[in-house]
Design an enzyme around this catalytic site. Structure first.
Site, PDB file in Angstrom:
ATOM      1  N   ASP A  24      21.434  75.127 -19.880  1.00  0.00           N
ATOM      2  CA  ASP A  24      22.758  74.680 -19.454  1.00  0.00           C
ATOM      3  C   ASP A  24      23.508  75.869 -18.886  1.00  0.00           C
ATOM      4  OD1 ASP A  24      25.135  72.893 -19.503  1.00  0.00           O
ATOM      5  OD2 ASP A  24      23.993  71.855 -21.073  1.00  0.00           O
ATOM      6  N   ASP A  54      27.027  72.378 -15.813  1.00  0.00           N
ATOM      7  CA  ASP A  54      28.099  71.634 -16.476  1.00  0.00           C
ATOM      8  C   ASP A  54      29.241  71.348 -15.491  1.00  0.00           C
ATOM      9  OD1 ASP A  54      29.125  70.719 -19.116  1.00  0.00           O
ATOM     10  OD2 ASP A  54      30.706  72.172 -18.732  1.00  0.00           O
ATOM     11  N   GLU A  69      25.792  68.136 -13.387  1.00  0.00           N
ATOM     12  CA  GLU A  69      26.509  67.085 -14.122  1.00  0.00           C
ATOM     13  C   GLU A  69      27.711  66.681 -13.272  1.00  0.00           C
ATOM     14  OE1 GLU A  69      29.131  66.060 -18.070  1.00  0.00           O
ATOM     15  OE2 GLU A  69      29.218  68.013 -17.132  1.00  0.00           O
ATOM     16  N   HIS A  77      24.699  63.755 -24.702  1.00  0.00           N
ATOM     17  CA  HIS A  77      25.511  64.157 -25.858  1.00  0.00           C
ATOM     18  C   HIS A  77      26.990  63.792 -25.699  1.00  0.00           C
ATOM     19  CE1 HIS A  77      26.061  67.140 -22.811  1.00  0.00           C
ATOM     20  NE2 HIS A  77      27.089  67.639 -23.463  1.00  0.00           N
ATOM     21  N   ASP A  78      27.344  63.142 -24.609  1.00  0.00           N
ATOM     22  CA  ASP A  78      28.740  62.730 -24.410  1.00  0.00           C
ATOM     23  C   ASP A  78      28.904  61.217 -24.481  1.00  0.00           C
ATOM     24  OD1 ASP A  78      29.575  65.393 -23.879  1.00  0.00           O
ATOM     25  OD2 ASP A  78      28.994  65.194 -21.776  1.00  0.00           O
TER      26      ASP A  78
HETATM   27  C1  GLC Z   1      30.543  68.479 -19.932  1.00  0.00           C
HETATM   28  C2  GLC Z   1      29.725  68.499 -21.193  1.00  0.00           C
HETATM   29  C3  GLC Z   1      30.636  68.199 -22.352  1.00  0.00           C
HETATM   30  C4  GLC Z   1      31.686  69.282 -22.415  1.00  0.00           C
HETATM   31  C5  GLC Z   1      32.435  69.389 -21.101  1.00  0.00           C
HETATM   32  C6  GLC Z   1      33.250  70.627 -21.027  1.00  0.00           C
HETATM   33  O1  GLC Z   1      31.051  67.221 -19.657  1.00  0.00           O
HETATM   34  O2  GLC Z   1      28.666  67.599 -21.081  1.00  0.00           O
HETATM   35  O3  GLC Z   1      29.933  68.107 -23.549  1.00  0.00           O
HETATM   36  O4  GLC Z   1      32.589  68.998 -23.439  1.00  0.00           O
HETATM   37  O5  GLC Z   1      31.551  69.446 -20.011  1.00  0.00           O
HETATM   38  O6  GLC Z   1      32.424  71.755 -20.877  1.00  0.00           O
END
Ligand code: GLC
Length: 545
Positions: A103, A205, A275, A337-338
């Site tokens: 990541d 991210d 992402e 994980h979200d």
């Molecule tokens: C992304 C991650 C999430 C995190 C956010 C801020 O959406 O997947 O888990 O809280 O970024 O970094």
């Protein structure tokens, strides 16, 4: 038509996401770690049969957002291990043919990162401009109406220097200023650090957040009727986010990042996966780059929020196929994980159907740890909640999908060494019925369905790299498609989304052979005209033409 040799590992393979805190604890502190991942590599590569793992952040971090607040981009948090353990992980994974994707968190650092500590120390500090600082409005209020994804204003007042700083997420996660070339150089140096340690790629991210409107203009408000995001974001969803993220200048950064990866890809192809929560197809696709010169793949999250109906799912797949720039590679995500866990969203039969869908569509699938055994969201009582988002905006917490992996029926589900007293989040109550070991011994289990689908996919070019052709006119509750790669047996996949048995007329396809049923109880020759499917059953059928 391309031949199989022209496809890269990240196109042919299947990615498995590991949330390191929750996968395997090797030292008994109740928190997963990198040695734990090493200990489970045989599970990943042999028992399950995935091709790459993506590790959520393991960097030093105060853990305000569980590692998405990085205080050192080139090290490992002691709770997860050290650089030597990381090197061992890469080595052992590579020995098994598994790729390692890590990541990369470019939008923000931790407020404890020395860069931010310097930046906030004085307006004249050389690193002041590494973050986004702005004066208040004349009445002292924040510079504009931008909101934090996690609730409240995106601006935090800093008394030392009497300015606000921007944080698109927590105030402990100040946004870096990517308009400053020194920031880009420092972050690219971090990428090189990991590429030199042999990682195979990056999951980036909140990719689209890194460039904002330089004039810091207010976002327009969104009409209530348009607030249709797949997961309610509360107040954040009240604006159209055109100025606080996704500024067109973002593309120039990703073109540069791609050049960096290409430089490292001559003998070992590396991948960048973004992402990107953008649900406008054209905008989303723009992250491949106008000449396919940006990201290898922006994550495609459209299936996460879709209503689970055959035609709606088909529409997403067909829209994706239509919008992809020539040569761009598709991908699908069904959990992370979200998000609420797949099995909690769709139920046990739906989860089986989803497994077949994900592993038979054209494009790279990403699986989330535990979804292969049907782990469900765990209700975490307020006192035990950990996720800062859930603590700030009740109901939006993500702890439920981050509970420890359920390996076996022993105490704490085999997630920790014997004798460990507690885990960072509670283990699901159902771990004695839902775990890897038990499902390996149940011929019809979800885990065995995943194993079978993954094993078949490994040997079937039609699934890995074949073309996708939707089949029309089957039944409105069915999604059926054909996958074909020249020189290999064609396959048709038929998915019954309804709670009723159905008999279909697939007359043009003659006779076929069922290789996998989602119920794992049929491998037989079938007459396609009159094909019978049970409720919510999916079939993968080899056909000879
Ligand atoms: C992304 C991650 C999430 C995190 C956010 C801020 O959406 O997947 O888990 O809280 O970024 O970094």
């Amino acid at each position: 038509m391309s031949t199989s040799n022209e496809h890269f590992w990240w196109q042919r393979g299947v990615i498995y996401q590991i949330y390191p805190r929750s996968f395997m604890d090797s030292n008994g502190d109740g928190i997963g770690d990198l040695q734990g991942v090493i200990n489970r590599l045989d599970y990943l590569s042999i028992t399950l049969g995935v091709d790459a793992i993506w590790l959520s952040p393991f960097y030093p971090s105060p853990m305000a957002d569980f590692g998405y607040d990085v205080s050192d981009y080139t090290n490992v948090a002691p709770v997860f291990g050290d650089l030597e353990t990381f090197d061992q992980l890469v080595l052992h994974a590579h020995q098994r043919g598994l790729k390692i994707i890590i990541d990369f968190v470019p939008n923000h650092s931790s407020d404890q990162h020395p860069w931010f500590q310097n930046s906030r120390s004085s307006r004249h500090n050389p690193q002041r401009d590494w973050y986004v600082w702005a004066d208040p409005k004349p009445d002292g209020s924040p510079p504009n109406n931008w909101l934090s994804v996690f609730g409240g204003s995106a601006w935090e007042w800093d008394q030392t220097t009497n300015q606000y700083y921007l944080h698109s997420f927590l105030k402990e996660q100040p946004d870096l200023n990517w308009r400053n070339p020194q920031v880009k150089d420092a972050m690219f140096a971090a990428l090189r650090f990991w590429l030199d340690r042999d990682v195979d790629g990056f999951r980036i991210d909140v990719t689209h957040f890194i460039m904002k409107d330089p004039a810091l203009r207010d976002n327009p408000l969104k009409p209530t009727a348009d607030r249709t995001m797949h997961k309610s974001l509360g107040e954040y969803d009240s604006q159209i986010h055109i100025h606080d993220q996704g500024h067109p200048d973002v593309h120039r950064i990703y073109r540069e990042l791609r050049l960096l990866l290409d430089e490292y890809s001559l003998d070992q192809p590396r991948v960048s996966i973004g992402e990107i929560h953008i649900f406008d197809w054209d905008k989303w696709a723009s992250y491949y780059g106008s000449n396919l010169d940006e990201l290898h793949m922006p994550f495609n999250f459209q299936l996460l929020g879709v209503e689970w109906q055959a035609q709606k799912v088909r529409k997403i797949v067909d829209s994706l196929e239509a919008v992809l720039p020539p040569g761009a590679w598709p991908n699908y995500v069904l959990g992370n994980h979200d998000e609420t866990r797949l099995a909690s969203r769709l139920g046990p039969l739906g989860a089986r159907l989803a497994a077949m869908l994900l592993l038979t569509l054209r494009g790279t699938p990403t699986l989330y740890y535990g979804d292969e055994i049907g782990m469900t969201d765990v209700h975490i009582p307020p006192k035990k909640q950990q996720d800062p988002w859930g603590k700030r905006v009740p109901g939006l917490g993500r702890d439920g999908c981050r509970t420890p992996m359920q390996w076996d029926a022993s105490t704490l589900a085999g997630f920790t060494p014997p004798g460990t007293q507690r885990t960072w989040l509670p283990v699901a109550e159902n771990f004695q019925q839902v775990n890897v070991e038990i499902q390996l011994h149940q011929p019809g289990s979800l885990l065995n369905l995943y194993r079978k689908l993954l094993a078949y996919r490994k040997i079937a070019p039609a699934l890995q790299i074949g073309n996708y052709y939707p089949i029309d006119g089957v039944h409105e509750d069915c999604f059926a498609f054909r996958r074909y790669h020249p020189g290999h047996p064609p396959l048709i996949v038929v998915l019954n989304f309804s709670a009723q048995d159905l008999t279909l007329e697939l007359s043009e396809h003659g006779i076929g052979y069922i290789v996998i049923s989602t119920n794992l109880d049929r491998e037989e020759k079938v007459d396609l005209p009159g094909l019978h499917l049970r409720k919510m059953e999916g079939l993968m059928i080899e056909v000879d033409r």
